[in-house]
Design an enzyme around this catalytic site. Structure first.
Site, mmCIF file in Angstrom:
data_model
loop_
_atom_site.group_PDB
_atom_site.id
_atom_site.type_symbol
_atom_site.label_atom_id
_atom_site.label_comp_id
_atom_site.label_asym_id
_atom_site.label_seq_id
_atom_site.Cartn_x
_atom_site.Cartn_y
_atom_site.Cartn_z
ATOM 1 N N SER A 1 0.848 -1.193 0.000
ATOM 2 C CA SER A 1 0.000 0.000 0.000
ATOM 3 C C SER A 1 0.890 1.252 0.000
ATOM 4 O O SER A 1 1.722 1.406 -0.894
ATOM 5 C CB SER A 1 -0.957 -0.047 1.189
ATOM 6 O OG SER A 1 -1.932 0.975 1.109
ATOM 7 N N HIS B 1 -3.533 -2.014 -4.405
ATOM 8 C CA HIS B 1 -4.967 -2.335 -4.214
ATOM 9 C C HIS B 1 -5.733 -2.379 -5.541
ATOM 10 O O HIS B 1 -6.889 -1.959 -5.627
ATOM 11 C CB HIS B 1 -5.625 -1.305 -3.288
ATOM 12 C CG HIS B 1 -4.926 -1.085 -1.994
ATOM 13 N ND1 HIS B 1 -4.667 -2.106 -1.106
ATOM 14 C CD2 HIS B 1 -4.408 0.057 -1.437
ATOM 15 C CE1 HIS B 1 -4.041 -1.608 -0.050
ATOM 16 N NE2 HIS B 1 -3.861 -0.306 -0.241
#
Length: 271
Positions: A164, A199
Site C-alpha cells: 500500500s 490495491h
C-alpha cells in the site's frame, strides 16, 4: 508504565517476542547496535513490494533476500501515524519467523530517542514501510531527512519493502487516497522508476483511474498490484513476481496510441 507502552509490551509477550526496549521513540524486539553495512557500488539494491497485505509470507521472503541467517527487520509505521495496532500486527506476523523484529516510530521526542535516524535505519537488514497516508509519510520523511537515509540503506543493500503506502513510496509517483474526496497523484521517493497503483483489485476506483492517468500521460507507465501480489526488484529490474493468493495478479500498464494497455505478469506462489 504508560498505557501506550503497556499495550505494545503486552502484545509482544502474547506472540512470544521479548522486547528489550520499549519507548515512544522506538520499539525494538532486541536492542540493535550500530554496525557497518556492506556498501559501495557492488551492493545489490533490493525492494520487495505488495499491493496490499505484507503478511508473514512476504516477510519470510524478505528475510531470505537479506542473505542473513537471522536478519534484523525493522517496521517503519510513519504512514499509519505510528499505529499501535499495525505495530502489534507486525510483531505477530514476524513471530513464526527466525528474525529479529523491531519497529521505529516517527513521532518522537529527543529525550526518548537516543539514537540518530542513521544509527537506527542503517543498522538493520530490511525495512518495511507501513500502509497508511502516503502524502503524510513523504512529508515527514523529508522533514527528518529519512528519505535520504533510506536511499543510503537501498544503496548499501538493505532490503526495502512494504504494501500500500509502503509499496507506493519507493516509486516516482502513483495514485493515493491521501487527500480528501478522491484518489489523486502523489510524488514519492523515486528509487523505482515509473508509477505504481496498489490495491488494484480491492478498491473499485483504482484500476479505471490508473489506466486513465497513464493513457493521458498524466502518470508514467508502471506497475499495478492486486492485494496479496507483489514484485521483487533488483535495482529497477523485475526479478520475480509473487503472490499469496491464486487470483492475485501483477500488471505492467503502458500507453499505446493514447490508450492504456495492461500486460499481466503471472506471479509465483509464496507461503
Amino acid at each position: 508504565m504508560k498505557r501506550r507502552e503497556f499495550l505494545i509490551s503486552s502484545a509482544l509477550g502474547s506472540v512470544g517476542i521479548g522486547a528489550s526496549r520499549v519507548s515512544a521513540g522506538g520499539l525494538d524486539a532486541h536492542a540493535i547496535e550500530g554496525r557497518e553495512q556492506a556498501g559501495g557500488a557492488s551492493a545489490t539494491r533490493k525492494i520487495l513490494i505488495a499491493g496490499g497485505g505484507f503478511n508473514t509470507a512476504f516477510i519470510r521472503y524478505m528475510a531470505t533476500l537479506t542473505g542473513k541467517k537471522r536478519p534484523k527487520l525493522l517496521y517503519l509505521p510513519t504512514a499509519s501515524a505510528d499505529s499501535q495496532s499495525g505495530t502489534i500486527t507486525w510483531f505477530r506476523n514476524c513471530a513464526p519467523l527466525d528474525v529479529e523484529a523491531s519497529s521505529q516510530e516517527s513521532f518522537i521526542a529527543s529525550s526518548r530517542m537516543t539514537r540518530t535516524w542513521e544509527e537506527v535505519l542503517l543498522s538493520v537488514d530490511g525495512i518495511v514501510a507501513s500502509g497508511g497516508n502516503t502524502l503524510n509519510q513523504q512529508v515527514i520523511w523529508r522533514a527528518h531527512g529519512i528519505d535520504q537515509i533510506l536511499k543510503q540503506a537501498w544503496d548499501r543493500g538493505i532490503v526495502l519493502g512494504g504494501a500500500s503506502a509502503g509499496s507506493l513510496c519507493w516509486f516516482e509517483e502513483g495514485t493515493t487516497d491521501s487527500r480528501p474526496k478522491a484518489l489523486s497523484i502523489v510524488k514519492c521517493l523515486g528509487f523505482l522508476k515509473g508509477s505504481h497503483s496498489p490495491h488494484y483489485d480491492a478498491e473499485k476506483d483504482r484500476r479505471p483511474l490508473y489506466q486513465k492517468l497513464i493513457a493521458s500521460g498524466e502518470l508514467k507507465p508502471g506497475y499495478a498490484c492486486d492485494n496479496d501480489a507483489g514484485i521483487y526488484f533488483e535495482d529497477n529490474q523485475v526479478k520475480r513476481v509473487v503472490s499469496t493468493r491464486t487470483e492475485a495478479k501483477v500488471y505492467y500498464v503502458d500507453a499505446v496510441n493514447g490508450k492504456a494497455v495492461e500486460k499481466v505478469l503471472e506471479p509465483e506462489r509464496i507461503s
